[in-house]
Design a protein around this motif. Sequence first.
Motif, short mmCIF file in Angstrom:
data_model
loop_
_atom_site.label_atom_id
_atom_site.label_comp_id
_atom_site.label_asym_id
_atom_site.label_seq_id
_atom_site.Cartn_x
_atom_site.Cartn_y
_atom_site.Cartn_z
N SER A 224 6.10 2.40 -7.87
CA SER A 224 6.25 3.45 -7.21
C SER A 224 5.77 4.62 -8.08
N ALA B 196 8.66 3.40 2.24
CA ALA B 196 7.98 1.73 1.70
C ALA B 196 9.01 1.18 0.74
N GLU C 52 0.85 -1.34 0.01
CA GLU C 52 0.05 0.05 -0.13
C GLU C 52 0.94 1.23 -0.12
N GLY C 53 2.26 1.40 0.74
CA GLY C 53 2.52 2.46 0.66
C GLY C 53 3.56 2.58 -0.56
N SER D 187 5.39 6.18 -1.26
CA SER D 187 6.20 6.35 0.04
C SER D 187 7.69 5.89 -0.26
#
Length: 373
Positions: A168, A26, A17-18, A23
């Motif tokens: 990401s 993360a 989730e991060g 993030s």
Amino acid sequence: MPPITCAMTAATRALYEGIFVGSRAALARAITLVESRNNNNFQQGQCLLARLLEHQRDLKESGEFKETVRLGISGPPGVGKSTFIESFGCHLLSMGKTLAVLTIDPTSSLTGGSILGDKTRMPRLSAHPQAFVRPSPSGGVLGQVINAQCDGGVARSTNDAIVLCESSGYDVVIVETVGVGQSEIAVADMVDLFMLMLPPAGGDELQGIKRGIMELSDLVIINKADGDLARVARQAQIEYTSALKLLRRRHRKWDPEVFAVSAVKETGLHDVWEGVERFCEAMGREEIELRRGKQYQRWMWRYVEDRLLAHFKGDQQTQHMIEELESLLLDQMITPGAAAEDLLIAYFNNHNTAPVFTPNPQPSSTISSVSNC
């Protein structure tokens, strides 16, 4: 689509989730997870990657997938790779791009950690909110492909780290290698475009560049084209351009290009990016995705070799034999080939599996016969 049967732990799901919210913490922890040699961590890392790839496929089907560019950079030590990456990266950031940099550092034989610390040599990128810099130890002796944790200076898990960075949301992923041994071959097999960085040189020095590494290159970058070296760099650019025409083309749709840049003066950087864009346009997205799929096939076998070697060395039934053979090898009483064959025969016999090779007929290949010599 094959079903994903693994189950993520709460910690792994938090990383999943991060990553989607961008993030960096993360992402860093996720890369640490896939780099781990612990079996449980390895399984969780592969589960995380499987979920991310599944999500990427869904985005592609819906037309919402964000296309990325994977760039590999290598070159001899001291040519200015880290300086170029920082200057080039800052130029991309000024264009509104987001950037992830994965640097493969030499490994300390004492602590197993990185020696060079590339992150400290890219302070502007490291501090920029739209950039991510991750140094990773190569995990073994530089240039030794036989090492189980590295492939010529490219960390075993770098290919997985690229997927994490793309998930990401980074537009460009750069992989920098230590520039020795087989690192150029390994990094060229995990990126879309491979850049070779060279110092300003020509004439006799041009002859010293190995043909194999030149054939791998999609772009050749002559760095340090400033001051007294500017003229030399421009001449080298002309000579390398001529030399590349004599080599076999790596791609049917692309002729390698040569650029003269100054990472310190930050000149020629936009020309390099335009060269990257021309490459992507010439190759086409379909061809790039096909190449990535073929790269995944080859990296599967590298994982197989890695895992098999780890299992082999961890086999309790052959541990005593390894120690005896290593002692005999130290005294040069047996050849490495014969020792390896004895180990494999013993391993297959212990696991009730027939070896796929012909046993050495020479009686001196066994421990008992050598010990009686």
